[in-house]
Design an enzyme around this catalytic site. Structure first.
Site, short mmCIF file in Angstrom:
data_model
loop_
_atom_site.label_atom_id
_atom_site.label_comp_id
_atom_site.label_asym_id
_atom_site.label_seq_id
_atom_site.Cartn_x
_atom_site.Cartn_y
_atom_site.Cartn_z
CE LYS A 135 1.75 -65.09 76.10
NZ LYS A 135 0.35 -65.58 76.24
CB SER A 160 -4.27 -68.09 79.50
OG SER A 160 -3.10 -68.66 80.04
#
Length: 317
Positions: free
Chosen positions: A176, A52
């Site tokens: 994650k 991201s």
């Protein structure tokens, strides 16, 4: 099915930024390389491209591969051959994701970070998510780290039961937890016998997703953190990790408080804020690709002042 080219080490991983020419918005490969080497020199365990923070959604496929290849090449040239590169490789379809994973493998990726499908949100069920990851894992040439980030996928939030179920596949290498749930991380780490700084375990990697809870990740039996703030203050993140693993728990907690305060400034300002911090303190960083906005002068000053405390520690290490 694949196996890791080498076991992923525990510790601090950095989801690297992608840098652009401020006028043309072309990828600035030299800045990408410079950044990768600076982070490795700070002692991080690994890098993650095309997450991201790397603005993967703003990049064409060939740009994603170019950034990953440049990162691997820069690390190797600087003597950091043992620092692994994990690559974000999420597409909307099984076919598209597998194509991208193949390209990531050719570019030097050690493993891939994959989001659950979400575009057709009304049709996304737990079984659909499960089947997606199993089909990708069956054919992937690289091990897969599940990326649980509800904010990026229309609220799709994989619970611990689903994550543990998917983890039974031998080509699923970790998770994650950008969801920020330390309870979820604890349950998954326990069920998978995740690697920790103190024991190799099964080798499964349970990553905290924000440096805000580095100590909390360690307490929960986690394997590492993949933390955006480490783009700016990697030495502080590494030091918190080291202090805890050396048994200096109170010192680790004290430094975590400083880290969390500074990281919040960057979290609120998102990608533009992190790049602004890099520009202010290291002379490179620039801006995100449009349509993400650029900070005005007041915003730039606020970021610089807001992280001054943690940067003073960073500069002392």
């Amino acid at each position: 099915m694949s196996t890791l080219r080498r076991p992923l080490p525990t510790g601090v991983y950095v989801p690297t930024m992608t840098f652009f020419n401020p006028d043309t918005e072309d990828v600035d490969i030299e800045a990408v390389k410079k950044h990768a080497v600076r982070l490795a020199q700070a002692g991080v365990a690994g890098l993650v491209t095309m997450g991201s923070n790397g603005e993967a959604v703003h990049l064409a496929s060939e740009e994603k591969i170019a950034v990953t290849r440049a990162t691997r090449e820069a690390l190797d040239a600087a003597g950091f051959e043992n620092v692994p590169v994990v690559v974000g490789a999420s597409e909307a379809s099984v076919r598209g994701t597998l194509r991208l994973i193949g390209e990531c493998a050719a570019a030097g990726g050690e493993a891939v970070l994959v989001l659950p499908p979400s575009y057709y949100r009304a049709q996304v069920t737990e079984q659909m998510v499960y089947q997606y990851f199993i089909e990708v894992a069956d054919a992937s040439p690289l091990p897969i780290i599940l990326y649980n980030y509800p904010g990026a996928v229309s609220g799709v939030d994989m619970d611990s039961d689903l994550l543990i179920r998917i983890a039974q596949h031998p080509n699923i290498a970790g998770t994650k937890f950008t969801c920020g749930s330390t309870g979820k991380l604890t349950r998954v780490a326990r069920a998978t016998e995740a690697a920790t700084p103190f024991a190799a375990g099964s080798g499964y990697m349970a990553f905290g997703g924000i440096c805000d809870f580095t100590v909390q990740t360690l307490v929960s039996g986690g394997s590492g953190i993949i933390a955006g703030g480490a783009n700016v203050f990697p030495k502080v993140c590494v030091r918190v990790w080291q202090l805890y693993t050396e048994g200096k728990v109170e010192e680790a907690i004290a430094l975590q408080r400083v880290l969390s305060k500074g990281d919040w400034v960057l979290t609120k300002a998102a990608i533009a804020g992190t790049k602004s911090a890099l520009q202010s303190y290291f002379g490179y960083g620039g801006y995100p690709r449009r349509p993400l906005p650029r900070l005005d002068d007041a915003g730039v000053a606020a970021i610089k002042d807001g992280i001054a405390e943690v940067m003073a520690v960073e500069e002392s290490l």
